[in-house]
Write a protein that holds these residues in place. Structure first.
Motif, short mmCIF file in Angstrom:
data_model
loop_
_atom_site.label_atom_id
_atom_site.label_comp_id
_atom_site.label_asym_id
_atom_site.label_seq_id
_atom_site.Cartn_x
_atom_site.Cartn_y
_atom_site.Cartn_z
N ALA A 1 0.82 -1.22 0.00
CA ALA A 1 0.00 0.00 0.00
C ALA A 1 0.85 1.26 0.00
O ALA A 1 0.41 2.32 -0.46
N THR A 2 2.07 1.16 0.50
CA THR A 2 2.97 2.32 0.48
C THR A 2 3.25 2.72 -0.97
O THR A 2 3.22 3.91 -1.32
N TYR A 3 3.50 1.73 -1.83
CA TYR A 3 3.69 2.06 -3.26
C TYR A 3 2.43 2.68 -3.83
O TYR A 3 2.48 3.67 -4.56
N ARG A 4 1.29 2.08 -3.51
CA ARG A 4 0.03 2.57 -4.09
C ARG A 4 -0.29 4.00 -3.65
O ARG A 4 -1.02 4.72 -4.31
N THR A 5 0.25 4.39 -2.47
CA THR A 5 -0.02 5.73 -1.96
C THR A 5 1.04 6.74 -2.39
O THR A 5 0.72 7.90 -2.62
N THR A 6 2.30 6.27 -2.49
CA THR A 6 3.39 7.24 -2.73
C THR A 6 4.08 7.08 -4.08
O THR A 6 4.80 7.99 -4.50
N GLY A 7 3.94 5.91 -4.70
CA GLY A 7 4.68 5.65 -5.94
C GLY A 7 6.10 5.15 -5.68
O GLY A 7 6.82 4.82 -6.63
N VAL A 8 6.52 5.09 -4.42
CA VAL A 8 7.84 4.53 -4.09
C VAL A 8 7.62 3.09 -3.60
O VAL A 8 6.81 2.86 -2.69
N PRO A 9 8.32 2.11 -4.19
CA PRO A 9 8.10 0.73 -3.77
C PRO A 9 8.25 0.54 -2.27
O PRO A 9 9.09 1.18 -1.64
N ASP B 1 -0.76 0.57 -15.88
CA ASP B 1 0.43 1.29 -16.31
C ASP B 1 0.24 2.81 -16.31
O ASP B 1 1.21 3.56 -16.30
N VAL B 2 -1.02 3.25 -16.30
CA VAL B 2 -1.29 4.69 -16.18
C VAL B 2 -0.75 5.17 -14.83
O VAL B 2 -0.14 6.23 -14.71
N PHE B 3 -0.94 4.35 -13.81
CA PHE B 3 -0.41 4.70 -12.48
C PHE B 3 1.11 4.56 -12.46
O PHE B 3 1.81 5.47 -12.03
N HIS B 4 1.61 3.42 -12.95
CA HIS B 4 3.06 3.17 -12.88
C HIS B 4 3.86 4.26 -13.59
O HIS B 4 4.96 4.59 -13.18
N THR B 5 3.36 4.76 -14.72
CA THR B 5 4.17 5.69 -15.52
C THR B 5 3.71 7.14 -15.36
O THR B 5 4.13 8.01 -16.11
N GLY B 6 2.84 7.41 -14.40
CA GLY B 6 2.42 8.79 -14.13
C GLY B 6 1.71 9.43 -15.31
O GLY B 6 1.97 10.56 -15.70
#
Ligand SMILES: Cc1ncc(C[n+]2csc(CCOP(=O)(O)OP(=O)(O)O)c2C)c(N)n1
Ligand SMILES: [Mg+2]
Length: 560
Positions: free
Chosen positions: A69-77, A223-228
């Protein structure tokens, strides 16, 4: 004992744990989630003199979900550190969850010293073998000096292509070993990927397909989320006039209240989307696989031009053939597409009808939920009351029970990362853990978790961790006194339910007993006040609400 301030930590020679924590800090990791164990002590001590915080929770499963969930909230793994044996096997389910959800997640596991390998030492199991089927990569680090190199490789693997979890096992003697002076530079930082532009000929073909289309449909995924790509997606749907649905990590990338939004990208709960898929003349699946929630692409009209865009070529055309497959990341592809966007000609009546179908479904459900009734609230009544009472920047989390499938359609996600849901693996237990991590990562945002009375029993106790670390999330326990998602279809199929009832327990008192705040709101008019008191308490809170057990459209559709 108090945690030492970084500067107060006693001087000692650098060990493997220090190399690991320095490599994580260099990659933007602010917090690791863990349950302790002897073989990972070196990592704990390393955090005592590092800015990386250690969040010591109650179960390794919860630690894994929190890292995800940290990745899902911040984008940092996110990173979970677990001890050997049972610590590792407890983290298998979050790893599988991340694998199915395509979220990067690093799990670092302990192991007995190398000298004890294969001797059935206490608490040991082959952690790498246990993790291999549920990760993109699982391996053991054999030498202390190579820890930074393995972290770097883990980062590369979990964030590239179709992202996913990675497992690094570090034996006790390796992690506690003295760091050699020539150890790789732990502070070098993460590799940065610049996604290459898509093949111009493929972009031109997509542009042509969209120019010819009168009834296009865009489905945007992970991938919309992963690549901003959220801003580019918003621009594309407007300039190209594309009715769109977003699923999984992409929900909210464009505000779901947008006039071209067809609602959630989930066919079982969205009849409007089923209709649009069957009638569109061009369907573009952007940055996603033909997911279960898209019925594996089965409902797409045979005459439609089908385009799939994905960074991982192996994903393209899997489950259903496509007319045009483009190996590309979502953001550069959208940006290239927008460079020469011709004004589109659309079948406006069709667009209005397709969007109207989802709107009508929402209105039907809303009217049902608000109708006067005897007995407990309709689940959507509760959800609507909570949504209305909370501010627009609220971050929502749901679980995988019947009530959550109601919430999935009732919450209109306004922004990227504002709605967390474990995904296709659907484990009960992710939800409270997700909520704790989201609140730690974004303390300024209200965080509300919807969970059933069954799901709450898994990791509800993590509210205690939330109390220790000052994470005042709110958990709404939607109590139908049943394992509803299983009970209701079971009754339909067999005429009876077997062992499906759950008695009402006092979850508000439970929350108070473990350092939180508790409220009961069994009637709609009690919900807003209960939430207000939760916020005022400044503590992790439970709102315990009695709801009726009503079969959700999703469960109805998938259990026929
Ligand atoms: C770890 C795990 N075990 C079992 C399931 C199967 N399962 C899905 S929904 C559900 C019932 C959930 O009950 P509750 O949380 O009370 O929500 P409700 O369906 O009653 O709204 C179960 C057992 C699951 N998804 N995950
Ligand atoms: Mg229930």
């Amino acid at each position: 004992m108090e945690k030492l301030a970084p500067t107060d930590a006693p001087a000692r020679p650098l060990e493997g744990g220090d190399l690991l924590v320095a490599a994580l800090a260099a990659r933007g990791v602010e917090r690791i989630f863990s349950v302790s164990g002897g073989p990972i002590n070196s990592i704990y001590h390393a955090t005592a003199r590092s800015p990386v915080a250690l969040c010591h929770v109650r179960h390794e499963g919860a630690a894994g979900y929190m890292a995800d969930a940290t990745y899902r909230t911040t984008g940092v793994p996110g990173v979970a550190v677990v001890t050997l044996g049972p610590g590792v096997t407890n983290a298998v389910t979050p790893a599988a969850t991340a694998l199915r959800a395509s979220t990067p997640l690093l799990i670092v596991g302990g192991q007995a010293p190398v000298a004890m390998r294969d001797r059935e030492a206490a608490l040991t199991i082959d952690g790498v073998a246990a993790m291999r089927p549920v990760t993109k990569w699982a391996t053991q680090v054999a030498e202390v000096g190579r820890i930074p190199e393995y972290v770097d490789e883990a980062w590369r693997r979990m964030t590239s292509g179709r992202p996913g979890p990675v497992y690094l096992e570090i034996p006790a003697d390796v992690i506690a070993d003295r760091a050699p002076a020539d150890a790789a530079d732990a502070a070098a930082g993460a590799v940065r990927f610049a996604h290459p532009p898509a093949d111009p000929a493929a972009v031109a073909a997509l542009r042509d397909a969209l120019a010819r289309a009168r009834r296009p449909l865009l489905i945007a995924g992970d991938d919309v989320f992963h690549t901003g790509a959220a801003a580019a997606l918003g621009e594309a749907v407007e300039r190209l006039r594309l009715p769109f649905a977003q699923l999984r990590l992409a929900r909210g990338a464009v505000d779901e209240r947008h006039p071209l939004s067809l609602g959630p990208g989930c066919t079982p709960l969205n009849p409007g989307l089923r209709q649009a898929l069957a009638e569109a003349d061009c369907v573009v699946l952007l940055g996603h696989n033909w997911d279960f929630d898209l019925d594996f692409g089965a409902g797409v009209a045979p005459t439609a031009t089908v385009v799939q865009v994905h960074l991982d070529a192996a994903t393209i055309g899997r489950e259903r053939p496509v007319d045009l497959g483009i190996v590309a990341a979502a953001r550069p592809l959208l940006e290239q597409l927008l460079r020469e966007a011709a004004p589109p000609q659309r079948d406006e009546r069709w667009i209005a009808e397709a969007i109207g179908a989802w709107r009508r479904e929402r209105e039907r459900v809303g009217a049902l939920a608000r109708a006067p009734r005897a007995g407990a609230m309709h689940p959507v009544r509760l959800i609507e009351e909570v949504v209305a009472a909370m501010p627009p920047e609220t971050l929502w989390v749901t679980s995988h029970g019947n009530v959550d499938f109601w919430a999935d359609g009732a919450i209109e996600v306004p922004a990227e990362g504002a709605y967390l849901r474990a995904g296709q693996y659907g484990p009960l237990g992710a939800e409270v853990s997700f909520g704790v991590a989201a609140k730690l990562a974004a303390p300024q945002r209200p965080v509300v978790v919807f969970v059933g009375d069954g799901g709450f029993g898994y990791h509800g106790v993590e509210l205690e961790s939330a109390a220790r670390y000052g994470a005042p999330l709110i958990v709404v326990v939607a109590d139908d006194q049943s394992w509803g998602a299983i009970a209701l279809p079971q009754r339909r199929a067999y005429g009876v339910e077997v062992e499906m009832d759950l008695p009402r327990r006092d979850w508000a008192a439970f929350a108070r007993a473990i350092g939180g705040h508790g409220e009961v709101a069994d009637r709609p008019e009690e919900v807003a006040g209960a939430l207000e008191r939760c916020v005022a308490s400044g503590l992790p809170s439970v709102v315990h609400a009695r709801i009726a057990s009503e079969l959700s459209p999703y469960m109805d559709h998938t259990s026929k």
